[in-house]
Motif scaffolding. Structure first.
Motif, mmCIF file in Angstrom:
data_model
loop_
_atom_site.group_PDB
_atom_site.id
_atom_site.type_symbol
_atom_site.label_atom_id
_atom_site.label_comp_id
_atom_site.label_asym_id
_atom_site.label_seq_id
_atom_site.Cartn_x
_atom_site.Cartn_y
_atom_site.Cartn_z
ATOM 1 N N VAL A 50 0.843 -1.181 0.000
ATOM 2 C CA VAL A 50 0.000 0.000 0.000
ATOM 3 C C VAL A 50 0.882 1.236 0.000
ATOM 4 N N GLN A 51 0.569 2.151 -0.898
ATOM 5 C CA GLN A 51 1.286 3.412 -0.971
ATOM 6 C C GLN A 51 0.293 4.556 -1.057
ATOM 7 N N LEU A 52 0.590 5.632 -0.355
ATOM 8 C CA LEU A 52 -0.239 6.822 -0.353
ATOM 9 C C LEU A 52 0.612 8.010 -0.778
ATOM 10 N N VAL A 53 0.072 8.825 -1.647
ATOM 11 C CA VAL A 53 0.775 10.010 -2.118
ATOM 12 C C VAL A 53 -0.175 11.192 -2.070
ATOM 13 N N TRP A 79 1.007 5.620 5.734
ATOM 14 C CA TRP A 79 1.036 7.071 5.703
ATOM 15 C C TRP A 79 1.686 7.564 4.427
ATOM 16 N N GLY A 80 1.195 8.690 3.951
ATOM 17 C CA GLY A 80 1.840 9.351 2.841
ATOM 18 C C GLY A 80 2.996 10.206 3.310
ATOM 19 N N GLN A 81 3.637 10.854 2.367
ATOM 20 C CA GLN A 81 4.817 11.656 2.679
ATOM 21 C C GLN A 81 4.473 13.040 3.200
ATOM 22 N N GLY A 82 3.240 13.443 3.049
ATOM 23 C CA GLY A 82 2.801 14.745 3.508
ATOM 24 C C GLY A 82 2.872 15.809 2.432
#
Length: 127
Positions: A2-5, A117-120
Motif C-alpha cells: 500500500v502506498q499513499l501520495v 502514511w503518505g509523505q505529507g
C-alpha cells in the motif's frame, strides 16, 4: 504494498481554499478507513478528518468542522480533503493515512491506528 501520495498543498491567503488529494495504490479505498492528519511546526500531530471503509461516514475535527470536508472517489481510488476559509493556524504538513482494520470513530481519530502514511504535503496560509 500500500502506498499513499498526497498532493495539492501550497501557499494561500487567509480565507482561501485548497483541495488536498491522496492517491492510494495497492488497496481499495472502499475497504479502507482513510484519514487526514496535520502537524504544525513545534506541535503534536493532530487529527483532521476520517472516512469509514464501508458506510463512508465522515468525521471532522471539532476545530475544522464547517470548513473542512473529507470525501473519496472509489473509481479513482482517491481521497480528498477540501479546506475552505483557511486560517493561518491551519498551516501545517498534511498527511493522508490508511487503516486496514475496523476501528471505531474514536480510534480513527488517533494516528496510532493507521497502518500506512503518505509523505505529507505542505499547506501554508498567510495572513
Amino acid at each position: 504494498q500500500v502506498q499513499l501520495v498526497e498532493s495539492g498543498g501550497g501557499l494561500v491567503q487567509a480565507g482561501g481554499s485548497l483541495r488536498l488529494s491522496c492517491i492510494i495504490s495497492g488497496r481499495s479505498v472502499s475497504r479502507t478507513g482513510m484519514g487526514w492528519f496535520r502537524q504544525a511546526p513545534g506541535k503534536e500531530r493532530e487529527f483532521a478528518a476520517a472516512i469509514t471503509r464501508n458506510e463512508a461516514n465522515t468525521y471532522i475535527a471539532n476545530s475544522m468542522e464547517g470548513r473542512f470536508t473529507i470525501s473519496r472517489d472509489n473509481a479513482k481510488n482517491m481521497v480528498y480533503l477540501q479546506m475552505n476559509s483557511l486560517k493561518p493556524e491551519d498551516t501545517a504538513v498534511y498527511y493522508c493515512a490508511a487503516s486496514t482494520g475496523y476501528p471505531s470513530e474514536n480510534y480513527l481519530r488517533s494516528g496510532s491506528y493507521y497502518d500506512y502514511w503518505g509523505q505529507g504535503t505542505q499547506v501554508t496560509v498567510s495572513s
